[in-house]
Scaffold this motif. Structure first.
Motif, PDB file in Angstrom:
ATOM      1  N   LEU A   6     -69.400 108.677  62.608  1.00  0.00           N
ATOM      2  CA  LEU A   6     -67.987 108.831  62.256  1.00  0.00           C
ATOM      3  C   LEU A   6     -67.780 110.065  61.388  1.00  0.00           C
ATOM      4  O   LEU A   6     -66.825 110.818  61.584  1.00  0.00           O
ATOM      5  N   GLU A  41     -59.956 106.695  70.961  1.00  0.00           N
ATOM      6  CA  GLU A  41     -60.589 107.658  71.871  1.00  0.00           C
ATOM      7  C   GLU A  41     -61.349 106.946  72.976  1.00  0.00           C
ATOM      8  O   GLU A  41     -61.297 107.355  74.146  1.00  0.00           O
ATOM      9  N   LEU A  91     -61.725 106.450  66.563  1.00  0.00           N
ATOM     10  CA  LEU A  91     -62.783 106.356  67.562  1.00  0.00           C
ATOM     11  C   LEU A  91     -62.462 105.279  68.589  1.00  0.00           C
ATOM     12  O   LEU A  91     -62.656 105.475  69.792  1.00  0.00           O
ATOM     13  N   ALA A 107     -68.127 113.246  63.471  1.00  0.00           N
ATOM     14  CA  ALA A 107     -66.978 113.432  64.359  1.00  0.00           C
ATOM     15  C   ALA A 107     -65.679 113.597  63.579  1.00  0.00           C
ATOM     16  O   ALA A 107     -64.644 113.899  64.176  1.00  0.00           O
ATOM     17  N   MET A 127     -63.886 111.262  62.205  1.00  0.00           N
ATOM     18  CA  MET A 127     -62.973 110.264  62.754  1.00  0.00           C
ATOM     19  C   MET A 127     -63.098 108.964  61.973  1.00  0.00           C
ATOM     20  O   MET A 127     -64.159 108.657  61.442  1.00  0.00           O
TER      21      MET A 127
END
Length: 65
Positions: free
Chosen positions: A10, A23, A20, A13, A15
């Motif tokens: 996480l 996504e 996530l 990324a 995010m």
């Protein structure tokens, strides 16, 4: 079923867990693995009347309505 995503993933990324999850849902929808209704659970849809009217005009212009 639960899936554990390590914090470093996480962080790398940049995010949140929610981002996530969204996504993943979008990707599964794009790959036609789940329906739009399944993908959009708890994902706010930003689609208003103006967007709808714009889409109708586009469909008419393209001869699809």
């Amino acid at each position: 079923m639960s899936l554990t995503i390590p914090d470093y993933i996480l962080h790398a990324a940049r995010m949140s867990v929610r981002e996530l999850s969204e996504e993943i849902a979008v990707m599964l929808f794009q790959k036609e693995k789940i329906t739009l209704a399944q993908a959009s659970r708890q994902i706010p849809i930003h689609y208003d009347v103006q967007d709808f009217e714009k889409d109708i005009k586009t469909l008419r212009r393209l001869g699809r309505l």
